[in-house]
Design an enzyme around this catalytic site. Structure first.
Site, PDB file in Angstrom:
ATOM      1  N   LYS A  38       0.844  -1.195   0.000  1.00 21.15           N
ATOM      2  CA  LYS A  38       0.000   0.000   0.000  1.00 21.15           C
ATOM      3  C   LYS A  38       0.880   1.246   0.000  1.00 21.15           C
ATOM      4  O   LYS A  38       1.745   1.416   0.869  1.00 21.15           O
ATOM      5  CB  LYS A  38      -0.898   0.001   1.238  1.00 21.15           C
ATOM      6  CG  LYS A  38      -1.885   1.157   1.249  1.00 21.15           C
ATOM      7  CD  LYS A  38      -2.867   1.019   2.400  1.00 21.15           C
ATOM      8  CE  LYS A  38      -2.369   1.603   3.678  1.00 21.15           C
ATOM      9  NZ  LYS A  38      -2.149   3.060   3.676  1.00 21.15           N
ATOM     10  N   ASP A  65      -3.461   4.273  -1.801  1.00 17.72           N
ATOM     11  CA  ASP A  65      -4.396   4.692  -0.738  1.00 17.72           C
ATOM     12  C   ASP A  65      -4.316   6.209  -0.554  1.00 17.72           C
ATOM     13  O   ASP A  65      -3.715   6.696   0.391  1.00 17.72           O
ATOM     14  CB  ASP A  65      -3.997   3.934   0.546  1.00 17.72           C
ATOM     15  CG  ASP A  65      -4.794   4.360   1.766  1.00 17.72           C
ATOM     16  OD1 ASP A  65      -5.946   4.803   1.616  1.00 17.72           O
ATOM     17  OD2 ASP A  65      -4.258   4.240   2.888  1.00 17.72           O
ATOM     18  N   LYS A  67      -7.164   8.106  -0.662  1.00 18.14           N
ATOM     19  CA  LYS A  67      -8.453   8.506  -0.042  1.00 18.14           C
ATOM     20  C   LYS A  67      -8.976   9.802  -0.640  1.00 18.14           C
ATOM     21  O   LYS A  67      -9.174  10.798   0.060  1.00 18.14           O
ATOM     22  CB  LYS A  67      -8.285   8.658   1.466  1.00 18.14           C
ATOM     23  CG  LYS A  67      -7.832   7.418   2.183  1.00 18.14           C
ATOM     24  CD  LYS A  67      -7.817   7.648   3.703  1.00 18.14           C
ATOM     25  CE  LYS A  67      -7.330   6.449   4.456  1.00 18.14           C
ATOM     26  NZ  LYS A  67      -5.875   6.173   4.276  1.00 18.14           N
ATOM     27  N   ASP A  70     -13.007  15.060  -2.717  1.00 19.14           N
ATOM     28  CA  ASP A  70     -13.076  16.382  -3.336  1.00 19.14           C
ATOM     29  C   ASP A  70     -14.336  16.422  -4.170  1.00 19.14           C
ATOM     30  O   ASP A  70     -15.149  15.491  -4.111  1.00 19.14           O
ATOM     31  CB  ASP A  70     -11.812  16.604  -4.203  1.00 19.14           C
ATOM     32  CG  ASP A  70     -11.434  18.067  -4.308  1.00 19.14           C
ATOM     33  OD1 ASP A  70     -12.335  18.904  -4.516  1.00 19.14           O
ATOM     34  OD2 ASP A  70     -10.226  18.385  -4.205  1.00 19.14           O
ATOM     35  N   THR A 124     -10.345   3.843  10.837  1.00 20.91           N
ATOM     36  CA  THR A 124     -10.182   2.945  11.991  1.00 20.91           C
ATOM     37  C   THR A 124      -9.521   3.651  13.189  1.00 20.91           C
ATOM     38  O   THR A 124      -9.436   3.091  14.269  1.00 20.91           O
ATOM     39  CB  THR A 124      -9.348   1.712  11.604  1.00 20.91           C
ATOM     40  OG1 THR A 124      -8.209   2.143  10.852  1.00 20.91           O
ATOM     41  CG2 THR A 124     -10.144   0.744  10.779  1.00 20.91           C
ATOM     42  N   ARG A 215       2.677  -0.789  10.719  1.00 18.87           N
ATOM     43  CA  ARG A 215       3.740  -0.794  11.726  1.00 18.87           C
ATOM     44  C   ARG A 215       4.024  -2.145  12.378  1.00 18.87           C
ATOM     45  O   ARG A 215       5.210  -2.439  12.623  1.00 18.87           O
ATOM     46  CB  ARG A 215       3.439   0.300  12.776  1.00 18.87           C
ATOM     47  CG  ARG A 215       3.637   1.697  12.202  1.00 18.87           C
ATOM     48  CD  ARG A 215       2.928   2.766  12.980  1.00 18.87           C
ATOM     49  NE  ARG A 215       1.485   2.716  12.775  1.00 18.87           N
ATOM     50  CZ  ARG A 215       0.634   3.626  13.246  1.00 18.87           C
ATOM     51  NH1 ARG A 215       1.095   4.652  13.935  1.00 18.87           N
ATOM     52  NH2 ARG A 215      -0.659   3.514  13.013  1.00 18.87           N
TER      53      ARG A 215
HETATM   54  O1  C5P Z   1       0.596   0.989  10.899  1.00 18.99           O
HETATM   55  P1  C5P Z   1      -0.850   0.594  10.763  1.00 18.99           P
HETATM   56  O2  C5P Z   1      -1.059  -0.891  10.683  1.00 18.99           O
HETATM   57  O3  C5P Z   1      -1.739   1.274  11.765  1.00 18.99           O
HETATM   58  O4  C5P Z   1      -1.226   1.164   9.307  1.00 18.99           O
HETATM   59  C1  C5P Z   1      -2.528   1.181   8.819  1.00 18.99           C
HETATM   60  C2  C5P Z   1      -2.528   1.790   7.467  1.00 18.99           C
HETATM   61  O5  C5P Z   1      -3.858   1.758   6.960  1.00 18.99           O
HETATM   62  C3  C5P Z   1      -2.086   3.244   7.414  1.00 18.99           C
HETATM   63  O6  C5P Z   1      -1.314   3.394   6.225  1.00 18.99           O
HETATM   64  C4  C5P Z   1      -3.357   4.051   7.305  1.00 18.99           C
HETATM   65  O7  C5P Z   1      -3.209   5.187   6.514  1.00 18.99           O
HETATM   66  C5  C5P Z   1      -4.287   3.068   6.599  1.00 18.99           C
HETATM   67  N1  C5P Z   1      -5.710   3.228   6.859  1.00 18.99           N
HETATM   68  C6  C5P Z   1      -6.255   3.154   8.126  1.00 18.99           C
HETATM   69  N2  C5P Z   1      -7.609   3.325   8.305  1.00 18.99           N
HETATM   70  C7  C5P Z   1      -8.415   3.505   7.258  1.00 18.99           C
HETATM   71  C8  C5P Z   1      -7.868   3.545   5.966  1.00 18.99           C
HETATM   72  C9  C5P Z   1      -6.506   3.381   5.803  1.00 18.99           C
HETATM   73  O8  C5P Z   1      -5.519   2.944   9.091  1.00 18.99           O
HETATM   74  N3  C5P Z   1      -9.714   3.608   7.428  1.00 18.99           N
END
Ligand code: C5P
Length: 238
Positions: A38, A65, A67, A70, A124, A215
């Site tokens: 991603k 991603d 998002k 606009d 999330t 992460r």
């Molecule tokens: O590091 P972590 O597992 O929290 O990363 C989650 C990834 O998913 C991040 O890149 C974040 O931008 C993305 N994301 C998210 N929640 C969403 C959509 C995308 O955490 N609703």
């Protein structure tokens, strides 16, 4: 272990880096037969389309991603440019509205791109209190369900939601409607800024089609080992 399931890359690893070399180093440690990558805002703002091309050359499918949120015209045109990069999936914010989302879905199809389009429902990183603060009267579950229905009616291929909401969505929407779930943490992981989290095994149990993990893999001592462990948990092949 069912080697079949194991080979399907249903894990999307978030390459949240600010430099091309850091992203490419991680991509070389991981394996395109085990995951999709991603590219999000940080990496794309830093590197632009060339990072997508470089990751494609390494054999990865890419979820871009960004998002998009606009006016309809801007999002449709940006989606076309993104699809033209050959990415596997792009996403838009469902709060951009039905006209914007259906405009994107139709334009992608009319131009014969195979790029999947998903709609972000409720991030999330937000919980019930957070969405109240921004003016939603629903709780997160109901709000995600409402946005999911709008995404479905607009002709999108699926949604981005937490694994907590997937069961409801799969019960309500029977078609092949993809649920992509970030906010994945094993019990021993740090939550970071995520709030609606779930383990890979529970996400699979609820019906998540893809999980997004950043992460817990990229910050771990051995990212490939962590990816394989999470993948096994998700595919129930431990
Ligand atoms: O590091 P972590 O597992 O929290 O990363 C989650 C990834 O998913 C991040 O890149 C974040 O931008 C993305 N994301 C998210 N929640 C969403 C959509 C995308 O955490 N609703």
């Amino acid at each position: 272990m069912s080697s079949n399931n194991y080979e399907i890359p249903h894990i999307i690893v978030a390459l949240d880096y600010n430099k091309e070399n850091k992203a490419l180093d991680m991509a070389k440690i991981l394996d395109p037969s085990l995951c999709i990558l991603k590219v999000g805002l940080e990496l794309y703002v830093s590197c632009g389309p060339k990072i997508v091309n470089a990751l494609h050359k390494l054999g990865y499918k890419i979820f871009l991603d960004l998002k998009f949120h606009d006016i309809k015209n801007t999002v449709i045109k940006s989606s076309l440019v993104a699809a033209d990069l050959g990415v596997w999936m792009i996403n838009v914010h469902s709060s951009g509205g039905v006209e914007m989302m259906s405009g994107v879905a139709n334009t992608i199809k009319e131009n014969n791109y195979s790029t999947l389009v998903t709609g972000v429902t409720v991030l999330t990183s937000l919980d019930n209190d957070d969405i109240k603060t921004i003016g939603y009267s629903n709780n997160t579950k109901d709000q995600v369900m409402k946005m999911a229905a709008l995404c479905y009616d607009s002709g999108l291929n699926g949604i981005v939601c937490s694994a907590h909401e997937v069961k409801n969505i799969k019960n309500e929407i029977k078609d092949n409607f993809i649920c992509v779930c970030p906010g994945i943490r094993r019990t021993e992981d740090n939550k970071d800024d995520q709030k609606r989290i779930m383990t890979p095994a529970m996400a699979a149990n609820n019906g998540a089609d893809y999980i997004v993990v950043g992460r817990p893999i990229t910050n771990s001592k051995n990212p490939l080992k962590s990816l394989i462990k999470i993948k096994k948990e998700f595919n129930n092949t431990l």
